[in-house]
Design an enzyme around this catalytic site. Structure first.
Site, PDB file in Angstrom:
ATOM      1  N   LYS A 177      43.873  34.266  39.135  1.00 59.52           N
ATOM      2  CA  LYS A 177      43.318  33.314  40.109  1.00 59.52           C
ATOM      3  C   LYS A 177      44.176  33.280  41.374  1.00 59.52           C
ATOM      4  CE  LYS A 177      43.566  30.014  37.096  1.00 59.52           C
ATOM      5  NZ  LYS A 177      44.020  30.823  35.944  1.00 59.52           N
ATOM      6  N   THR A 178      45.472  33.149  41.213  1.00 62.58           N
ATOM      7  CA  THR A 178      46.360  33.135  42.383  1.00 62.58           C
ATOM      8  C   THR A 178      46.367  34.496  43.076  1.00 62.58           C
ATOM      9  OG1 THR A 178      47.734  31.509  41.232  1.00 62.58           O
ATOM     10  CG2 THR A 178      48.676  32.570  43.161  1.00 62.58           C
ATOM     11  N   HIS A 238      46.390  41.749   2.721  1.00 66.05           N
ATOM     12  CA  HIS A 238      45.560  41.581   3.920  1.00 66.05           C
ATOM     13  C   HIS A 238      44.753  42.853   4.206  1.00 66.05           C
ATOM     14  CE1 HIS A 238      46.911  37.656   5.114  1.00 66.05           C
ATOM     15  NE2 HIS A 238      48.177  38.019   5.204  1.00 66.05           N
ATOM     16  N   GLU A 244      51.337  41.979   2.885  1.00 62.14           N
ATOM     17  CA  GLU A 244      50.600  42.655   3.954  1.00 62.14           C
ATOM     18  C   GLU A 244      49.576  43.628   3.387  1.00 62.14           C
ATOM     19  OE1 GLU A 244      50.882  41.582   6.912  1.00 62.14           O
ATOM     20  OE2 GLU A 244      52.605  40.312   6.432  1.00 62.14           O
ATOM     21  N   GLY A 278      39.729  29.474  34.969  1.00 62.70           N
ATOM     22  CA  GLY A 278      40.004  30.556  34.032  1.00 62.70           C
ATOM     23  C   GLY A 278      41.300  30.341  33.291  1.00 62.70           C
ATOM     24  N   PRO A 279      41.502  31.070  32.186  1.00 61.51           N
ATOM     25  CA  PRO A 279      42.749  30.952  31.417  1.00 61.51           C
ATOM     26  C   PRO A 279      43.946  31.409  32.226  1.00 61.51           C
ATOM     27  CG  PRO A 279      41.036  32.130  30.189  1.00 61.51           C
ATOM     28  CD  PRO A 279      40.560  32.018  31.595  1.00 61.51           C
ATOM     29  N   PRO A 280      45.145  31.066  31.780  1.00 64.96           N
ATOM     30  CA  PRO A 280      46.353  31.521  32.505  1.00 64.96           C
ATOM     31  C   PRO A 280      46.465  33.036  32.494  1.00 64.96           C
ATOM     32  CG  PRO A 280      46.875  29.736  30.964  1.00 64.96           C
ATOM     33  CD  PRO A 280      45.472  30.158  30.670  1.00 64.96           C
ATOM     34  N   GLY A 281      46.911  33.584  33.614  1.00 63.95           N
ATOM     35  CA  GLY A 281      47.172  35.012  33.703  1.00 63.95           C
ATOM     36  C   GLY A 281      45.982  35.880  34.029  1.00 63.95           C
ATOM     37  N   THR A 282      44.839  35.272  34.366  1.00 67.54           N
ATOM     38  CA  THR A 282      43.641  36.080  34.634  1.00 67.54           C
ATOM     39  C   THR A 282      43.529  36.501  36.094  1.00 67.54           C
ATOM     40  OG1 THR A 282      42.412  34.000  34.822  1.00 67.54           O
ATOM     41  CG2 THR A 282      42.303  35.156  32.722  1.00 67.54           C
TER      42      THR A 282
END
Length: 677
Positions: free
Chosen positions: A240-241, A460, A457, A234-238
């Protein structure tokens, strides 16, 4: 959503075994005894020597005065040791001469050896004298002779214990090959599955692993076997740890944690040795779980890069492959790993039998984001106006770590104001800071540059408003944030996982809207559209080369996306098309971007009055939200300017900043304008 389901009662927990090589150094009983005895002997010798010196104390007199006492027959006896005459007066002289207490004295003789003439005088005067050599007590002599040997023996015992693994593996000079895995034990702040939200499928996969370790017969009675490895992608910060920590908190089995970078050391062969030692510890404590974080540090593809791979890293990976699925059985040892780079892992590591399961931990959807916000706001006092559901809908694409940071920023904003509770305004300010960058109100810009940024802006916003199926604008600001002088923030109506060709073409028109407004209003273009052009070119090239959205080149993929790991992304890209095709690709990319620019210019020319209205409102208010944008586009008057709900007390106030700007405008007419970013 956070998991509040009840869990089954756990079986009695067995005492956690002590991990080898990770305990702190402890002195043995023999070593403590030797040190205590040495200290006692030293203190005894020092005390005895000081006592002996005190017992020999006496007043010191000069030699001429001593000679007068000798000639007058006042001296009774004395002892000569190394030119020092220690003597006593006669009983009558001791009572009569008060300046020599108790009749004891010392004097230093002016010669190395006492002449015969002097001893003859002492004999004549009846002085009892004796020559002695300087000597110490037997205890002092024994201590002086044996103390160096005692110190050497103590140092030798200390080094032997260190060599045998008595010290910490991180500091032991002979313990490089030992694993640095830490055995996770229970503590008061342990993480469980209740603390994890937004990853329900991953939790179910990991909960099944834990249940298998608790009750293997439940699954093995039907011929099933426990998975040998679980890889979390998975991407960083999701999270896992965080999931691994939750498994450690939920499991009733030993849990070893280690980083992929801990395997490789400065010495050759250390990585493979640590892998062997790690699995030996796992077998001794089976059933157990071993977790390796950032496994891509040691599990990268073998043989990649110029000149082959890194031998030491490949040896470590080979040993890991053998330990996971080799001749020896590792029953009861489950390997968990986490990485955000699954594309660089070796294929042999990913096959069934090693990592049997690959659990994808992706960015959370709107329900997952609401659950994550509920978890992180448990200890935060919230005001009544806080709606986490609205906040979750307004934060698409944010991972769990970014949402945790958002809650923390909101709490800091409330604390900075001195408030007792965190309000929705605090969360909005924190969301803008996380997604758009910190406001830089102290940045001095001229009125001309402010007007140019407002039209950029506004371009846009206007193009997005009149482009079908486009994401609506959530907020637009000309207050510098981060590295940009102005930002237009879009908010998708729903979660998107697939993008159509029409949606991407509309996105290209959005990106070119700011440059088109500058070109039409000022008859010039600036560097402010540089990032818009870069992004538009990247999208157009992907449409042609990767997504098959070009009618000229057809549904083909041009260029091999398998990039080499060690020689860079661009150098490793394989070009599998001819020069003629390359020219067509460049022409098609240019055509797509130019069409988007032409369409943006036509929209702005058609609605130029609304562009001026938007730019005027931006110059006056500096920030417009979705509701205010809709009012401007409908021609309705805007409500009075609201005061800023959350301000930074450490920065200048708006009034002070305005005074500085006025001062600069009045006194420095040749103010150098800073180019837009």
């Amino acid at each position: 959503m956070s998991d509040n389901s009840s869990r089954e009662p756990k079986s009695p927990r067995r005492p956690n075994p002590k991990p080898r090589g990770d305990n702190k150094f402890e002195w043995s009983k023999a070593t403590k005894t030797i040190l205590l005895l040495t200290t006692f002997l030293i203190m005894t010798a020092l005390f005895y020597s000081s006592f002996e010196k005190k017992s020999e104390e006496g007043i010191t007199i000069p030699y001429p005065e001593f000679n007068k006492l000798v000639m007058a027959g006042e001296v009774k006896k004395g002892v000569i040791i190394d030119r020092i005459f220690t003597g006593e007066l006669t009983q009558e002289s001791s009572a009569r001469i008060s300046k020599i207490p108790k009749g004891k004295f010392k004097t230093i003789l002016p010669f190395q050896e006492v002449p015969v003439e002097v001893t003859a005088i002492w004999d004549e005067k009846g002085i009892e004298y004796e020559f002695k050599e300087k000597s110490n007590s037997w205890l002092y002599l024994v201590l002086i002779n044996t103390l160096p040997w005692i110190i050497l023996i103590a140092i030798w015992i200390f080094l032997i214990r260190r060599m045998q693994g008595g010290g910490s593996s991180a500091r032991n000079a002979f313990n490089f090959g030992k694993s640095r895995a830490k055995l996770i034990i229970e503590n008061k702040n342990k993480v469980t599955f209740r603390d994890v939200a937004g990853a329900d499928e991953a939790k179910e996969e990991l909960r099944e692993i834990i249940e298998f370790l608790k009750d293997p017969k439940k699954f093995s009675r039907l011929g099933g076997r426990v998975p040998k490895g679980v890889l979390m992608l998975g991407p960083p910060g999701t999270g896992k740890t965080l999931l691994a920590r939750a498994v450690a908190g939920e499991a009733d089995v030993p849990f070893f944690s280690m980083s992929g970078a801990d395997f490789v050391e400065m010495f050759v062969g250390v990585g493979a040795s640590r892998v062997r030692d790690l699995f030996e510890q796992g077998k001794k404590h089976a059933p157990c779980i071993i977790f390796i974080d950032e496994i891509d540090a040691v599990g990268r593809h073998r043989g990649a890069g110029l000149g082959g791979g890194h031998d030491e890293r490949e040896q470590t990976l080979n040993q890991l492959l053998v330990e996971m699925d080799g001749f020896e059985s590792n029953d009861g040892v489950i390997l968990m790993a986490a990485t955000n780079r699954p594309d660089v892992l070796d294929p042999a590591l990913l096959r069934p039998g090693r990592f049997d399961r690959q659990v994808v931990v992706d960015r959370p959807d709107v329900r997952g984001r609401e659950g994550i916000l509920n978890v992180h706001t448990k200890k935060v006092p919230l005001a009544e106006d806080v709606d986490l559901e609205v906040l979750a809908k307004g934060t698409p694409g944010l991972a769990g770590a970014e949402l945790a940071n958002l809650v923390n920023e909101a709490a800091l904003n409330a604390a900075r104001r001195g408030a007792d509770k965190v309000t929705m305004a605090d969360f909005e300010e924190a969301k803008d800071k996380v997604m758009m960058g910190k406001e830089r109100r102290s940045l001095l810009i001229s009125d001309k540059e402010k007007r140019l940024t407002a039209y950029h802006e506004a371009g846009h916003v206007l193009v997005s408003y009149f482009t079908p199926n486009s994401d609506p604008v959530h907020k637009v600001t000309i207050i510098p944030r981060g590295r940009a002088l102005g930002i237009t923030h879009y908010l998708p109506v729903d979660e998107k996982h697939n993008y159509s060709k029409s949606y991407i073409e509309g996105l290209l028109v959005h990106l070119m809207g700011g440059r088109a407004a500058e070109k039409i209003v000022f008859q010039d273009v600036t560097t402010g559209a540089g990032n818009d052009i870069v992004r538009a070119t990247e999208f157009a090239r992907k449409m042609v080369c990767d997504w098959g959205m070009s009618e000229v080149l057809g549904p083909l993929a041009y260029g091999n996306n398998e990039q080499e790991i060690f020689i860079g992304r661009d150098m490793g890209r394989v070009r599998n098309y001819s020069e003629e095709t390359a020219v067509k690709i460049d022409e098609e990319v240019r055509r797509i971007v130019q069409n988007a620019a032409d369409k943006a210019e036509s929209i702005i020319q058609e609605h130029i009055d609304k562009l001026h209205a938007l730019a005027k409102a931006l110059i006056e208010r500096e920030i417009l939200d979705a509701e205010e944008i809709q009012m401007v586009m409908s021609g309705k008057p805007l409500p009075p300017i609201r005061k800023l709900a959350v301000t930074d007390q450490n920065s200048l106030s708006i009034e002070e900043i305005q005074k500085i700007k006025d001062k600069v405008a009045n006194k420095e007419p040749n103010w150098v304008e800073k180019p837009a970013i």
